[in-house]
Design an enzyme around this catalytic site. Structure first.
Site, short mmCIF file in Angstrom:
data_model
loop_
_atom_site.label_atom_id
_atom_site.label_comp_id
_atom_site.label_asym_id
_atom_site.label_seq_id
_atom_site.Cartn_x
_atom_site.Cartn_y
_atom_site.Cartn_z
N SER A 192 0.93 -1.15 0.19
CA SER A 192 -0.03 -0.04 -0.10
C SER A 192 0.86 1.17 0.05
CB SER A 192 -0.94 0.03 1.20
OG SER A 192 -2.07 0.77 1.17
N ASP A 397 -9.15 -6.03 -4.58
CA ASP A 397 -8.62 -4.97 -3.54
C ASP A 397 -9.73 -3.73 -3.43
OD1 ASP A 397 -7.15 -2.60 -2.54
OD2 ASP A 397 -5.16 -3.28 -3.01
N HIS A 436 -7.06 -5.80 0.04
CA HIS A 436 -5.92 -4.80 -0.10
C HIS A 436 -5.03 -5.33 0.93
CE1 HIS A 436 -3.88 -1.24 -0.43
NE2 HIS A 436 -4.12 -0.89 1.01
#
Ligand SMILES: *[C@@H]1O[C@H](CO)[C@@H](O)[C@H](O)[C@H]1NC(C)=O
Ligand SMILES: *[C@@H]1O[C@H](CO)[C@@H](O)[C@H](O)[C@H]1NC(C)=O
Ligand SMILES: *[C@@H]1O[C@H](CO)[C@@H](O)[C@H](O)[C@H]1NC(C)=O
Ligand SMILES: *[C@@H]1O[C@H](CO)[C@@H](O)[C@H](O)[C@H]1NC(C)=O
Length: 503
Positions: A192, A397, A436
């Site tokens: 991320s 995600d 995610h």
């Protein structure tokens, strides 16, 4: 706070990734300089505020979802604060040096959301595996309170690219002073925001790392921070929120519509790019929501699933959109719009509509794209120094549109002169049903317990990964190197990776 919710999700993946990296070590080096005698050489442009170097014993970090505890390691913990000129910032760096069993490698670790680092969450697993490792806070808080730093040029620069580069210089230097030997190899590890940081290193400071693991990288920051508001903006436009139950029903309907494209009813869409789900198909569907009244999906609910004019990618079919769809808006998006675009932290940004959002999108790209964007496809300097980048990204995600990674990969391929050339230094793996950074919003095979070993094998032994094994939720898959995709072989358990091939 989004960050508090997100970091554990990220960190579990990251931390697990580091747990079993230890066995590849070459020489296990003991320190030659006492911990307390270590000195820090401040990188160019910085001044030391203070340094403390302390031996700490039996350092642990609990990972509740893993049947174990990282740590019981003895380390030299070097805590450094430095500042830039007269900017008045105070940037924290934590450098952990194993007192015994150093594997000769340095590992830089990243953060999540608006936090620049995860600290013990990632450092303890890294040192447990024998790495010397570091994290930084970039001089900003770890709680995502951007209202405290959006207006500081220095702090923004620290966050976007500078602090983790400086952390790398400090950490490598301390490793050399402590062990009497430069790290043989250096690795970046992050997902991320941490993935974006890794890509920033490759693009801006290519000498820093031999190998970069960049999971679900937030490289298109200025685009996705606004685009993530889209599901809410569409509902604000209509003036009515869709219930989580209806959103869930639409997610399920999209999975059902495209599940069989890969040859098996496994509940996963192996390649969402081939999925043409039309939400209108579920209009009229009756749902038993929350056990009480029956609700019906209306045409209005379904049209909100359309993404309209393409400014940036949306989420893929099969993705849980509840987080982005809810009031008062996704934290990162609302902070971005209020603080960085409107420069007014007090503004209520919970009721932005589609047309307004389009304007914010343009402003974001135009004003902040150059600084915040980390999607420069020119990786030639990194490639020439022999660096390798490994990325995986979940097709499900729920925060970072996976097509941002695909778009970047395509642009790198174009510039590097084709897929074969790109394969030499940059490989991407797109994972069906993965949320995610391996979050609980995913439902497919989960991220590898060990993320870094395939990269280490590639960097140190020239063994480039063709597939990466993901498993969890009762299924396993050897995830294909993009643009290959999974297809069921036609017989054997659909849950078992062995019965799937890459085509
Ligand atoms: C080092 O400086 C930072 C920033 O000013 C401060 O918060 C911290 O307490 C100081 N640490 C020590 C040990 O003096
Ligand atoms: C190390 O810490 C654990 C708790 O995390 C404790 O159970 C154990 O006794 C400690 N070991 C030593 C040698 O202090
Ligand atoms: C930034 O905003 C904070 C909080 O509103 C304020 O205290 C600070 O003076 C501002 N800094 C600059 C450089 O404008
Ligand atoms: C969607 O599928 C999941 C998993 O099978 C299930 O738990 C959930 O209840 C479904 N949602 C709806 C609205 O039927």
């Amino acid at each position: 706070m989004l960050y508090n919710r997100m970091l554990p999700l990220l960190g579990i993946g990251l931390a697990l990734g580091s747990l079993i990296q230890g066995c590849l070590g070459t020489t296990l080096l003991p320190p030659i300089t006492p911990c307390s005698s270590l000195t820090v050489t401040p990188p160019d442009g910085t001044t030391l505020i203070n340094v403390t170097a302390t031996e700490r014993y039996n350092v642990t970090y609990d990972l509740p979802t893993y049947n174990g505890v990282a740590g019981h390691v003895n380390i030299c913990d070097v805590e450094v604060f430095l500042t830039h000129g007269d900017a008045g910032d105070a940037v924290r760096f934590a450098i952990y040096l194993p007192l015994n069993g150093w594997n000769g490698r340095w590992q830089g670790t990243g953060g999540g959301g608006f936090a620049a680092g995860g600290f013990d969450f990632e450092l303890v697993p890294a040192v447990t595996s024998g790495y010397s490792a570091g994290a930084t806070d970039a001089g900003v808080n770890l709680e995502g309170k951007t209202e405290l730093w959006y207006n500081s040029t220095q702090l923004v620069e620290n966050f976007v690219h500078l602090s983790f580069h400086e952390m790398t210089l400090i950490g490598k230097d301390l490793s050399e002073k402590f062990y009497g030997k430069k790290p043989e190899y250096s690795y970046w590890f992050g997902c991320s925001t941490g993935g974006r940081q890794g890509m920033s290193e490759a693009q801006r400071y290519p000498e820093d790392y031999d190998g970069i693991f960049a999971g679900a990288p937030a490289i298109n920051w200025e685009k996705l921070a606004v685009a993530d508001y889209w599901p809410l903006a569409v509902q604000n436009q209509v003036g009515e929120l869709i219930s989580p139950c209806k959103l869930s029903a639409m997610q399920n309907a999209s999975i059902q519509a495209c599940d069989l494209l890969d040859g098996a009813a496994d509940g996963l869409i192996s390649n969402p790019l081939k999925c043409e789900f039309n939400a209108m198909e579920v209009v009229g569907t009756r749902l038993q929501c929350d056990g009480d009244s029956t609700v019906i999906i209306t045409e209005q609910d379904a049209t909100t699933d359309e993404w309209g004019e393409l400014l940036w990618y949306g989420l893929e079919p099969g993705t849980d959109v509840a987080i982005l769809a809810a009031q008062p808006g996704f934290d990162i998006s609302t902070r971005w719009i209020a603080d960085f675009l409107l420069q007014d932290p007090e503004t209520d940004v919970s009721n932005i509509k589609e047309d307004e959002l389009v304007e914010f999108f343009r402003q974001s790209v135009f004003e902040l794209g150059d600084l915040w964007g980390t999607d420069n496809p020119d990786l030639s300097a990194y490639r020439e120094r022999g660096g390798k980048i490994l990325t995986w990204h979940g097709w499900a995600d729920e925060i970072i549109p996976p097509l941002g990674t695909v778009n970047y990969w395509q642009r790198v391929v174009e510039l590097a002169g084709g897929e074969e050339n790109t394969d030499e230094f940059y490989r991407v793996f797109m994972a069906p049903g993965l949320g995610h950074c391996g979050s609980e919003n995913g439902y497919g095979p989960q991220i590898p317990i060990d993320n870094l070993t395939p990269l280490v094998e590639w960097v140190e032994n020239g063994k480039a990964p063709e597939t990466i094994l993901f498993s969890g939720n009762g299924q396993s898959r050897n995830i294909c190197k993009f643009p290959k995709e999974l297809q069921y072989c036609g017989s054997g358990s659909i849950n078992d990776a062995i019965n799937w091939k890459c085509v």
